[in-house]
Design a protein around this motif. Structure first.
Motif, PDB file in Angstrom:
ATOM      1  N   VAL A 256       0.849  -1.199   0.000  1.00  0.00           N
ATOM      2  CA  VAL A 256       0.000   0.000   0.000  1.00  0.00           C
ATOM      3  C   VAL A 256       0.884   1.249   0.000  1.00  0.00           C
ATOM      4  CG1 VAL A 256      -1.645   1.343   1.384  1.00  0.00           C
ATOM      5  CG2 VAL A 256      -2.021  -1.094   1.035  1.00  0.00           C
ATOM      6  N   ALA A 257       1.943   1.235   0.815  1.00  0.00           N
ATOM      7  CA  ALA A 257       2.827   2.420   0.886  1.00  0.00           C
ATOM      8  C   ALA A 257       3.512   2.678  -0.463  1.00  0.00           C
ATOM      9  CB  ALA A 257       3.862   2.237   1.989  1.00  0.00           C
TER      10      ALA A 257
ATOM     11  N   LYS B 255       1.453   6.376  -7.095  1.00  0.00           N
ATOM     12  CA  LYS B 255       0.259   7.030  -7.642  1.00  0.00           C
ATOM     13  C   LYS B 255       0.359   8.548  -7.427  1.00  0.00           C
ATOM     14  CE  LYS B 255      -4.740   6.888  -7.432  1.00  0.00           C
ATOM     15  NZ  LYS B 255      -5.432   7.743  -6.500  1.00  0.00           N
ATOM     16  N   ASN B 256       0.656   8.947  -6.187  1.00  0.00           N
ATOM     17  CA  ASN B 256       0.664  10.392  -5.876  1.00  0.00           C
ATOM     18  C   ASN B 256       1.823  11.124  -6.538  1.00  0.00           C
ATOM     19  OD1 ASN B 256      -1.496   9.817  -4.308  1.00  0.00           O
ATOM     20  ND2 ASN B 256      -0.399   9.891  -2.368  1.00  0.00           N
TER      21      ASN B 256
ATOM     22  N   PHE C 180      -6.580  -0.595  -4.285  1.00  0.00           N
ATOM     23  CA  PHE C 180      -5.501  -0.727  -5.270  1.00  0.00           C
ATOM     24  C   PHE C 180      -5.515  -2.091  -5.976  1.00  0.00           C
ATOM     25  CE2 PHE C 180      -3.177   2.652  -2.847  1.00  0.00           C
ATOM     26  CZ  PHE C 180      -2.927   3.490  -3.914  1.00  0.00           C
TER      27      PHE C 180
ATOM     28  N   ASN D 268       5.433   7.614   3.784  1.00  0.00           N
ATOM     29  CA  ASN D 268       4.198   6.823   3.648  1.00  0.00           C
ATOM     30  C   ASN D 268       4.331   5.492   4.373  1.00  0.00           C
ATOM     31  OD1 ASN D 268       2.799   8.690   2.108  1.00  0.00           O
ATOM     32  ND2 ASN D 268       3.643   7.943   0.176  1.00  0.00           N
TER      33      ASN D 268
ATOM     34  N   ALA E 154       2.351   1.679  -3.445  1.00  0.00           N
ATOM     35  CA  ALA E 154       1.332   2.040  -4.435  1.00  0.00           C
ATOM     36  C   ALA E 154       0.903   3.499  -4.271  1.00  0.00           C
ATOM     37  CB  ALA E 154       0.130   1.100  -4.317  1.00  0.00           C
ATOM     38  N   GLU E 155       0.676   3.918  -3.019  1.00  0.00           N
ATOM     39  CA  GLU E 155       0.226   5.309  -2.855  1.00  0.00           C
ATOM     40  C   GLU E 155       1.331   6.280  -3.250  1.00  0.00           C
ATOM     41  OE1 GLU E 155      -1.011   6.333   1.170  1.00  0.00           O
ATOM     42  OE2 GLU E 155       0.524   5.065   2.039  1.00  0.00           O
ATOM     43  N   THR E 156       2.587   5.904  -2.999  1.00  0.00           N
ATOM     44  CA  THR E 156       3.700   6.794  -3.371  1.00  0.00           C
ATOM     45  C   THR E 156       3.765   6.941  -4.894  1.00  0.00           C
ATOM     46  OG1 THR E 156       4.901   5.956  -1.461  1.00  0.00           O
ATOM     47  CG2 THR E 156       6.179   7.209  -3.072  1.00  0.00           C
TER      48      THR E 156
ATOM     49  N   GLN F  33      -7.521   0.171   1.920  1.00  0.00           N
ATOM     50  CA  GLN F  33      -6.748   0.808   0.844  1.00  0.00           C
ATOM     51  C   GLN F  33      -6.194  -0.231  -0.113  1.00  0.00           C
ATOM     52  OE1 GLN F  33      -4.368   4.019   1.366  1.00  0.00           O
ATOM     53  NE2 GLN F  33      -4.855   4.335   3.512  1.00  0.00           N
ATOM     54  N   TRP F  34      -5.759  -1.361   0.468  1.00  0.00           N
ATOM     55  CA  TRP F  34      -5.222  -2.436  -0.374  1.00  0.00           C
ATOM     56  C   TRP F  34      -6.288  -2.876  -1.384  1.00  0.00           C
ATOM     57  CZ3 TRP F  34      -5.951  -7.287  -2.154  1.00  0.00           C
ATOM     58  CH2 TRP F  34      -4.835  -7.938  -2.696  1.00  0.00           C
TER      59      TRP F  34
ATOM     60  N   ARG G 121       1.991   4.046   7.479  1.00  0.00           N
ATOM     61  CA  ARG G 121       1.251   2.782   7.397  1.00  0.00           C
ATOM     62  C   ARG G 121       1.742   1.792   8.450  1.00  0.00           C
ATOM     63  NH1 ARG G 121      -1.662   5.273   6.145  1.00  0.00           N
ATOM     64  NH2 ARG G 121      -1.832   6.349   4.180  1.00  0.00           N
TER      65      ARG G 121
END
Ligand code: BTN
Length: 323
Positions: free
Chosen positions: A156-157, A163-164, A271, A248, A159-161, A267-268, A252
Motif C-alpha cells: 500500500v505504501a 500514484k501520488n 488498489f 508513507n 502504491a500510494e507513493t 486501501q489495499w 502505514r
C-alpha cells in the motif's frame, strides 16, 4: 564521526573546506581525517582533495547517498540510520547481518546495484543501477503469524507513493506485486527471524524498477515488467521519491503496530487488481483456479472455484488469467 564530516562537506556542497577547519572542529588529526575520507569514498561518495584548498563533495544527485536521502526526510525514525553501498549481493542479506548485530528499528540498507538480488520463491531479482534496491529493518512487537501482513502494508505504501508522485495507474497484484497497467514495476520480499512466540526482527526488501531500461531484461521477464522510466518516458529524481515512500511507509507501519490493519486493507482493496480477476495460484505442486472474490481480515485471498466452493489461499504465486 564519518557522518559528521559528511554533513560539513554536504553543507558546502561543491565548495572546498580546508583540512584545518575539519580537524579543529572535531579535534582529530589529519591522518584520522584522511582515514574517514577514505571510508566515505569506499561508501561511494565522490570527494575531491586539493592540497591548497582541502576537501569538497561533488554533486551526487542521482545516487542514494545517505546525506541526499536524509536532507529533507520527514520521518520520525524510518531511515534515520542508513547503510549505503555501491554494490552488495542482496540488501536483505546485509540487513539481516545488521539486524543480528542489533541495528535499530527503521535502519535502511540501500544499494545502487545488487549482484545476487533475491525475489520470492528463490527467484533471482535482476538489480542493475538505476533501480531502488532497499531493505528496512523492523522490530514490531507482534504475533509472528501477522508478519506476512507487512508485505501488504508495504505494498500500500509503495502504491500510494507511485500514484501520488508519478500519477500512474498503479495497482497491486496479490500478494505483493506493484503493477503499472498490467506490468510489474516493484516487488516486495519480507523475511522474518522469529520464534513461534516472538518476532526478533523483520526485513522488508523493496525493489522498484525506477530508472531502469527493461529492454535489457531477459526476454521472459521483459514481457511482464516495466519501469517508471519506461512509463513516464523520463528519468525521475530518486532521492525525493524515496523520501516520500519512507514517510508513507512509516505512517502505514505505525497504523499496523496500532492494530489498524483493517484500515490498511481497505486501501489495499482499492488498489487491488486481483480482486474480481480470474486467477491461477501455484502453491507447492498444486494449482488452484478461480475468481478472486475477496481478501479476508488477515490478508488471505478468497477464491471462488468453478464448482462454486470457496478456497482460502494463504500464499502462492498468483497469475491473472483470462477466463
Ligand atoms: C519479488 O517480487 O519476487 C520480490 C522482489 C524483492 C526484491 C528486493 S530488491 C531489495 C531486496 N533485496 C533483495 O535481494 N530482494 C529485495
Amino acid at each position: 564521526m564519518k557522518n559528521s564530516i559528511l554533513k560539513i562537506l554536504h553543507k558546502t556542497l561543491e565548495n572546498y573546506v580546508s583540512e584545518d577547519e575539519i580537524t579543529s572542529q572535531f579535534n582529530i588529526s589529519r591522518t584520522e581525517l584522511r582515514d574517514h575520507i577514505q571510508t566515505l569514498r569506499d561508501d561511494g561518495y565522490f570527494i575531491e582533495y586539493s592540497p591548497k584548498q582541502g576537501y569538497r563533495l561533488l554533486k551526487t544527485t542521482n545516487l542514494y547517498l545517505p546525506c541526499e536521502l536524509q536532507k529533507d526526510l520527514k520521518t520520525d525514525y524510518i531511515g534515520h540510520e542508513i547503510h549505503y553501498f555501491n554494490e552488495v549481493d542482496s540488501t536483505n542479506n546485509v540487513a539481516k547481518e545488521l539486524a543480528k548485530d542489533g541495528a535499530v528499528e527503521g535502519t535502511i540498507v540501500i544499494a545502487e546495484s545488487q549482484s545476487m538480488g533475491r525475489g520470492r520463491r528463490g527467484k533471482k531479482w535482476i538489480s542493475p543501477e538505476g533501480g531502488i534496491w532497499m531493505s528496512i529493518i523492523l522490530r514490531p512487537k507482534i504475533n509472528p503469524a501477522k508478519a506476512p501482513q507487512l508485505t501488504l502494508v508495504t505494498g500500500v505504501a509503495v502504491a500510494e507513493t507511485l500514484k501520488n508522485e508519478c500519477g500512474l495507474d498503479v495497482g497491486i497484484k496479490w500478494p505483493n506485486d506493484i503493477l503499472v497497467g498490467e506490468k510489474k514495476v516493484c516487488g516486495i520480499l519480507t523475511e522474518a527471524q522469529a520464534t513461534t512466540k516472538k518476532v526478533e526482527y523483520l526485513i522488508v526488501g523493496i525493489g522498484i524498477d525506477l530508472n531502469v531500461d527493461v529492454k535489457l531484461f531477459p526476454p521472459k521477464l521483459r514481457e511482464g515488467a516495466t519501469s517508471l522510466k519506461n512509463e513516464l518516458e523520463k528519468e525521475i529524481h530518486s532521492a525525493e521519491l524515496i523520501q516520500k515512500f519512507l514517510l508513507n511507509f512509516e505512517n502505514r507501519y505505525n497504523e499496523f503496530k496500532e492494530d489498524k490493519f483493517p484500515e490498511i486493507l481497505k486501501q489495499w482493496r482499492m488498489f487491488s487488481k486481483t480482486i474480481g480477476s480470474y486467477v491461477e495460484v501455484h502453491k507447492r505442486g498444486r494449482t488452484v483456479k478461480g475468481e478472486a472474490v475477496g481478501i479476508n481480515k488477515d490478508g488471505i485471498l478468497i477464491l471462488e472455484l468453478e464448482d462454486g466452493s470457496l478456497e482460502k489461499v494463504v500464499s502462492g504465486e498468483c497469475i491473472h488469467v483470462k477466463k
